[in-house]
Design a protein around this motif. Structure first.
Motif, PDB file in Angstrom:
ATOM      1  N   ILE A 154       3.174   2.524  -2.404  1.00 55.29           N
ATOM      2  CA  ILE A 154       2.417   1.265  -2.512  1.00 55.29           C
ATOM      3  C   ILE A 154       2.962   0.416  -3.664  1.00 55.29           C
ATOM      4  CG2 ILE A 154       0.109   0.319  -3.051  1.00 55.29           C
ATOM      5  CD1 ILE A 154      -0.864   2.906  -1.444  1.00 55.29           C
ATOM      6  N   LEU A 155       3.237   1.088  -4.788  1.00 60.86           N
ATOM      7  CA  LEU A 155       3.777   0.364  -5.948  1.00 60.86           C
ATOM      8  C   LEU A 155       5.123  -0.276  -5.627  1.00 60.86           C
ATOM      9  CD1 LEU A 155       3.134   2.372  -9.231  1.00 60.86           C
ATOM     10  CD2 LEU A 155       2.419   0.076  -8.655  1.00 60.86           C
ATOM     11  N   ASP A 156       5.904   0.452  -4.870  1.00 60.87           N
ATOM     12  CA  ASP A 156       7.221  -0.026  -4.453  1.00 60.87           C
ATOM     13  C   ASP A 156       7.098  -1.377  -3.735  1.00 60.87           C
ATOM     14  OD1 ASP A 156       9.623   1.296  -4.813  1.00 60.87           O
ATOM     15  OD2 ASP A 156       9.925   1.308  -2.623  1.00 60.87           O
ATOM     16  N   LYS A 157       6.148  -1.458  -2.826  1.00 57.45           N
ATOM     17  CA  LYS A 157       5.935  -2.709  -2.080  1.00 57.45           C
ATOM     18  C   LYS A 157       5.301  -3.764  -2.984  1.00 57.45           C
ATOM     19  CE  LYS A 157       5.620  -0.392   2.318  1.00 57.45           C
ATOM     20  NZ  LYS A 157       4.791   0.608   2.963  1.00 57.45           N
ATOM     21  N   PHE A 158       4.368  -3.310  -3.828  1.00 53.73           N
ATOM     22  CA  PHE A 158       3.683  -4.231  -4.737  1.00 53.73           C
ATOM     23  C   PHE A 158       4.687  -4.954  -5.649  1.00 53.73           C
ATOM     24  CE2 PHE A 158       1.735  -5.016  -8.879  1.00 53.73           C
ATOM     25  CZ  PHE A 158       0.642  -5.781  -8.511  1.00 53.73           C
ATOM     26  N   MET A 159       5.746  -4.220  -6.036  1.00 60.88           N
ATOM     27  CA  MET A 159       6.740  -4.770  -6.969  1.00 60.88           C
ATOM     28  C   MET A 159       7.499  -5.968  -6.374  1.00 60.88           C
ATOM     29  SD  MET A 159       6.632  -2.789  -9.667  1.00 60.88           S
ATOM     30  CE  MET A 159       8.177  -2.956 -10.518  1.00 60.88           C
ATOM     31  N   ARG A 160       7.397  -6.156  -5.057  1.00 61.73           N
ATOM     32  CA  ARG A 160       8.095  -7.295  -4.445  1.00 61.73           C
ATOM     33  C   ARG A 160       7.597  -8.629  -5.021  1.00 61.73           C
ATOM     34  NH1 ARG A 160       7.730  -5.133   1.850  1.00 61.73           N
ATOM     35  NH2 ARG A 160       9.135  -3.390   1.519  1.00 61.73           N
ATOM     36  N   ILE A 161       6.378  -8.623  -5.541  1.00 60.93           N
ATOM     37  CA  ILE A 161       5.818  -9.882  -6.055  1.00 60.93           C
ATOM     38  C   ILE A 161       6.709 -10.472  -7.152  1.00 60.93           C
ATOM     39  CG2 ILE A 161       4.276  -8.817  -7.788  1.00 60.93           C
ATOM     40  CD1 ILE A 161       3.537 -11.969  -5.721  1.00 60.93           C
ATOM     41  N   TYR A 162       7.322  -9.578  -7.954  1.00 60.84           N
ATOM     42  CA  TYR A 162       8.125 -10.093  -9.077  1.00 60.84           C
ATOM     43  C   TYR A 162       9.354 -10.841  -8.565  1.00 60.84           C
ATOM     44  CZ  TYR A 162       4.982  -6.998 -11.525  1.00 60.84           C
ATOM     45  OH  TYR A 162       3.848  -6.391 -11.995  1.00 60.84           O
ATOM     46  N   ARG A 163       9.902 -10.350  -7.478  1.00 62.30           N
ATOM     47  CA  ARG A 163      11.062 -10.986  -6.858  1.00 62.30           C
ATOM     48  C   ARG A 163      10.642 -12.359  -6.316  1.00 62.30           C
ATOM     49  NH1 ARG A 163      15.192  -8.615  -3.320  1.00 62.30           N
ATOM     50  NH2 ARG A 163      17.019  -9.757  -4.028  1.00 62.30           N
ATOM     51  N   TYR A 164       9.515 -12.372  -5.587  1.00 65.81           N
ATOM     52  CA  TYR A 164       9.052 -13.636  -4.985  1.00 65.81           C
ATOM     53  C   TYR A 164       8.788 -14.670  -6.077  1.00 65.81           C
ATOM     54  CZ  TYR A 164       7.974 -10.613  -0.935  1.00 65.81           C
ATOM     55  OH  TYR A 164       8.031  -9.712   0.092  1.00 65.81           O
TER      56      TYR A 164
END
Ligand SMILES: Cc1cc2nc3c(=O)[nH]c(=O)nc-3n(C[C@H](O)[C@H](O)[C@H](O)COP(=O)(O)OP(=O)(O)OC[C@H]3O[C@@H](n4cnc5c(N)ncnc54)[C@H](O)[C@@H]3O)c2cc1C
Ligand SMILES: CC(C)=CCC/C(C)=C/CC/C(C)=C/CSC[C@H](N)C(=O)O
Length: 428
Positions: A82-92
């Motif tokens: 879940i954290l792995d997917k959550f971390m996408r926010i930083y890229r966006y």
């Protein structure tokens, strides 16, 4: 909270190592960090300690496997995914993309899986994933109680955020987490008005250009004085709840929706004293080495958790003091009575309480409040309905700033973009 000249975190205290906004703030502001306290944890079920950590890594592993098979490893992997997917926010956000609702933001990170987590209880989610009743009751429920003061009936997303607190490497800001807020305010060169906002009203003003323009009048109180100012864009960064911020929106067309989110009542009590360890274990006082005790849902105890705390300036683990009196932080649903304190402690120097309306009372399915309340009026704290944490507020703030900017400039291609993950992957 300042007690006897020492400051302690009574509210937001720990930060996850992968909370990248908070990490960057601390770095940019030149602040120092302290590592999360690494003492031993036990779980009390009202009768006995059903689980006790060991200071030996290998013994801990054996204990966990003995009690729960490989469930704790599976839980670690579930949270990591879940954290792995959550971390996408930083890229966006580093590419300046914004979202107009909490649901759209979550969907862009984890698709239907994340929205599903928002709409189901943690219990349903973890039962479906095959976790055992014993593991859920003895490990997961106590973690929810210490972190969010609630049961496993909270939504699955906040449940995962809460479980991530079991990861190693939690940290805090030396001198207090509030230094991030004061530091950012200073660095932004903002004009801080320390007033209390009473109401916000949309009005037509004639600007210097002669054009009538819609603006927001923000009316606030400083002491007994009422003042107001006009703004083009307003961001509300406090829970909109009558008991907490009590802001009225006047003359909006259409009217601003009323929010009925209940917030969980939690009391933090700091007590310096000698713990009555016999309440939890028959072991001799000098053999009792737990520094955090969590409780199960059915423990019928008047506290959610109790743990030794250090002041915000102590850079190391609390030293075992000769008289065995530590400062303990207790979370409870209600204010502790003297009788209850005397049950917990053999003796104590002081007890200081801080009641909170702490975080939303989670009750999936969650319909998160809108981010766009009106044309140029934005609301940040709706994100707490997904999960309340300092980093979540930083993400919401970054998103609202980007959203306001893009909407002001008509950059519709930067808002609510589908398949961002794939798009940004191929951009590299
Ligand atoms: C006991 C407790 C423990 C927690 N532990 C952690 C933790 O370990 N880690 C973590 O990440 N998070 C933790 N949290 C959650 C975290 O504190 C919140 O998610 C975070 O503080 C939310 O930040 P915010 O700025 O959005 O809102 P808030 O911190 O609620 O700030 C809102 C501000 O608005 C002000 N305000 C209210 N009304 C008005 C008005 N009318 N006019 C002007 N100003 C107004 C308030 O005074 C307040 O300063 C904890 C919370 C509690 C209560
Ligand atoms: C947003 C992500 C991915 C992670 C944040 C994890 C985190 C640090 C959540 C905080 C949860 C919370 C409200 C904790 C309250 S109690 C904290 C601590 N145990 C204490 O004793 O004060």
């Amino acid at each position: 909270m300042t007690v006897r000249g020492q400051e302690y975190e009574a509210g937001g205290s720990v930060i996850h190592p992968l909370n990248l906004h908070m990490k960057r703030f601390v770095k940019d502001l030149g602040l120092s960090t302290v590592q999360g306290f690494g003492g031993l944890m036990g779980v009390y079920n009202g009768e006995t300690l059903v689980f006790e950590e060991s200071s030996w890594f290998i013994i801990n592993m054996i204990k966990l496997i003995w009690h729960y098979g490989f469930q704790s490893l599976r839980m670690h992997m579930w949270v990591e995914d879940i954290l792995d997917k959550f971390m996408r926010i930083y890229r966006y956000q580093s590419h300046d993309y914004a979202f107009s609702s909490v649901e759209k933001l979550l969907h862009s990170l984890g698709g239907d899986e994340f929205l599903g987590m928002l709409n189901r209880t943690l219990l349903e989610t973890l039962q479906k994933a095959g976790f055992s009743e014993k593991f859920l009751n003895e490990i997961v429920a106590p973690v929810m109680r210490v972190n969010y003061g609630q049961s496993m009936n909270i939504n699955g997303f906040v449940g995962a955020v809460s479980m991530s607190c079991a990861d190693s490497g939690l940290w805090a800001v030396e001198g207090g987490n509030k230094l991030v807020c004061s530091g950012l305010l200073r660095a932004s060169k903002s004009n801080l008005i320390t007033g209390s906002v009473m109401y916000i009203e949309e009005k037509t003003r004639t600007k210097r250009t002669g054009n009538p323009t819609k603006m927001y009048e923000v009316v606030y109180q400083i002491g007994s004085e009422t003042r107001s100012d006009f703004y083009d864009i307003v961001l509300v960064a406090t829970p909109l709840n009558r008991k907490m911020s009590n802001i009225t929106f006047l003359n909006f067309d259409p009217p601003i929706e009323e929010f009925h989110q209940y917030y969980q009542h939690i009391v933090t009590t700091l007590i310096k004293g000698q713990l009555n360890s016999t309440l939890f274990s028959s072991r001799a006082l000098d053999k009792f080495d737990l520094s955090t005790i969590l409780t199960t849902d059915n423990s019928d105890l008047f506290i959610n958790s109790i743990g030794i705390v250090s002041s915000v300036t102590e850079n190391d683990n609390p030293q075992p003091s000769t008289e065995r009196a530590h400062v303990w932080k207790i979370f409870s649903q209600e204010i502790l009575t003297k009788e209850q304190i005397l049950k917990l402690f053999l003796s104590y120097d002081y007890a200081v309480k801080q009641p909170w309306l702490a975080y939303p009372r989670y009750k999936p399915p969650e319909k998160c409040p809108s981010i766009i309340l009106h044309d140029r009026l934005y609301y940040l704290n709706g994100i707490e309905c997904a999960a309340s944490a300092m980093e979540m507020s930083a993400i919401a703030a970054h998103n609202a700033a980007l959203l306001a900017y893009h909407r002001w400039n008509g950059h519709t291609d930067m808002i609510d973009q589908e398949d961002l993950y794939e798009k940004l992957k191929t951009e590299l």
